[in-house]
Design an enzyme around this catalytic site. Sequence first.
Site, PDB file in Angstrom:
ATOM      1  N   TRP A 179     -33.753  61.899 -34.470  1.00 15.75           N
ATOM      2  CA  TRP A 179     -34.288  60.161 -35.647  1.00 15.75           C
ATOM      3  C   TRP A 179     -33.649  60.783 -37.004  1.00 15.75           C
ATOM      4  O   TRP A 179     -32.423  60.725 -37.533  1.00 15.75           O
ATOM      5  CB  TRP A 179     -34.844  59.255 -35.564  1.00 15.75           C
ATOM      6  N   ASP A 199     -38.100  58.094 -43.703  1.00 12.35           N
ATOM      7  CA  ASP A 199     -38.076  56.953 -42.257  1.00 12.35           C
ATOM      8  C   ASP A 199     -38.931  56.806 -41.716  1.00 12.35           C
ATOM      9  O   ASP A 199     -40.096  57.934 -41.584  1.00 12.35           O
ATOM     10  CB  ASP A 199     -37.201  57.497 -41.995  1.00 12.35           C
ATOM     11  N   LYS A 256     -41.159  48.355 -34.906  1.00 16.33           N
ATOM     12  CA  LYS A 256     -42.136  49.500 -34.105  1.00 16.33           C
ATOM     13  C   LYS A 256     -43.486  49.062 -34.896  1.00 16.33           C
ATOM     14  O   LYS A 256     -44.117  47.996 -33.820  1.00 16.33           O
ATOM     15  CB  LYS A 256     -41.553  50.692 -35.269  1.00 16.33           C
TER      16      LYS A 256
HETATM   17  C1  LIG Z   1     -35.919  52.716 -34.071  1.00 11.33           C
HETATM   18  C2  LIG Z   1     -35.543  53.996 -35.604  1.00 11.33           C
HETATM   19  C3  LIG Z   1     -34.456  53.988 -36.105  1.00 11.33           C
HETATM   20  C4  LIG Z   1     -33.331  53.223 -35.730  1.00 11.33           C
HETATM   21  O1  LIG Z   1     -33.983  51.653 -36.745  1.00 11.33           O
HETATM   22  P1  LIG Z   1     -32.920  51.117 -35.756  1.00 11.33           P
HETATM   23  O2  LIG Z   1     -33.449  49.185 -36.149  1.00 11.33           O
HETATM   24  O3  LIG Z   1     -32.476  50.303 -34.165  1.00 11.33           O
HETATM   25  O4  LIG Z   1     -31.323  51.161 -36.810  1.00 11.33           O
HETATM   26  C5  LIG Z   1     -35.095  54.820 -36.585  1.00 11.33           C
HETATM   27  N1  LIG Z   1     -35.380  55.477 -37.446  1.00 11.33           N
HETATM   28  C6  LIG Z   1     -36.877  55.613 -36.753  1.00 11.33           C
HETATM   29  C7  LIG Z   1     -37.812  56.526 -36.929  1.00 11.33           C
HETATM   30  C8  LIG Z   1     -36.690  54.651 -35.508  1.00 11.33           C
HETATM   31  O5  LIG Z   1     -38.233  55.049 -34.704  1.00 11.33           O
END
Ligand SMILES: *Cc1c(COP(=O)(O)O)cnc(C)c1O
Length: 359
Positions: A102, A171, A195
Amino acid sequence: MSRVYNFGAGPATLPLPVLEQIQSELLDWHNLGLSILELGHRTKEFTELAEKTEADLRELLTIPSNYKVLFLHGGGRSQFAMVPMNLLQDKTSADYLETGIWSNLASIEAKRYCHVNVVASSKDSGYRTVPAVETWSLNPQAAYFYYCDNETVNGVELPFVPPVTVPLVTDMSSNFLSREIDINKFGLIFAGAQKNVAIAGVTIVIVRDDLLTSVLPQTPSMFTYKIHTDNNSMYNTPPIFAWYVASLVFEWIKKQGGVKQMQEQNQKKANKLYQFIDQCDFYYNFVEKKFRSRMNVVFNLKDETLNDLFLQQSTEAELAFLKGHKLVGAMRASIYNAMPESGIDALINFMTDFAKRYG
Ligand SMILES: *Cc1c(COP(=O)(O)O)cnc(C)c1O
């Protein structure tokens, strides 16, 4: 009704009381005689819900008043572009720490807008660790320092806040609200909700308000944080239902005892599962111990020819979606806030039996 334990990485398991509340009030929300799915975002009722949701989040994370909270569309990945578009200001370079897929993808997206200085990367070792801080080649002129607090695919999590002098951007899509954090250390935190927080459709952004003075030329309005903060996340029609689900999850976390309680429970669950994997010859985890994710436990079978059988039988045992990400292979158990300890116990029991049968 029979519900499985859902170990999928996202969209992921939700607390049962939250699902039950959604069900019970779906047709008639707050005695309005209509569903929240049908409710206008400019109504008094939704405005109140929006304000309460933000207040609850501010309480859960002790968010200071000089930080804005946004509920946006676009998922985590829109943030990969919004961050450089909004935070570069008059700078031309940003620092990125690469600890998994990511953060790698975020750095690739940022290259469309600026010079990306990868301060350190664990890519060559297959993203199994976090490079030592002493080896980072930090640029003191960088507009910001970006990292991914929990690498969902690789199962790598930072157990510390990077010690940097420029604004810190992170993030937290897969570990938001999983442990206490000091917001003051951050310039911007974002998290796609599907998540650990709610459902797909809403992305939460917490940003220090002094960072939003300008944007890159031709930045779309929808990608401009300042436009969203000026409009209380209602510049356009917001993701009403996802926002509402987030509000229920925040209430649920408060009822459980807050983020502190989540943190204790998450640590306990993760310790239990890693301890089992470490002491059983049949399985292994390859992430350096101090950087193992408390949220996404990636593990392998020593005999990989048994992978398909393991997945088939675990599914039959009502342990769903243990297959790892296609880029990493192997298995992954995502054990977010909403995964009860009984789910860990059920998984360990299954893994013990499977090892006995085929070991
Ligand atoms: C799932 C995820 C993303 C992407 O998220 P989307 O909502 O599908 O764009 C980005 N960063 C992390 C750490 C993730 O687990």
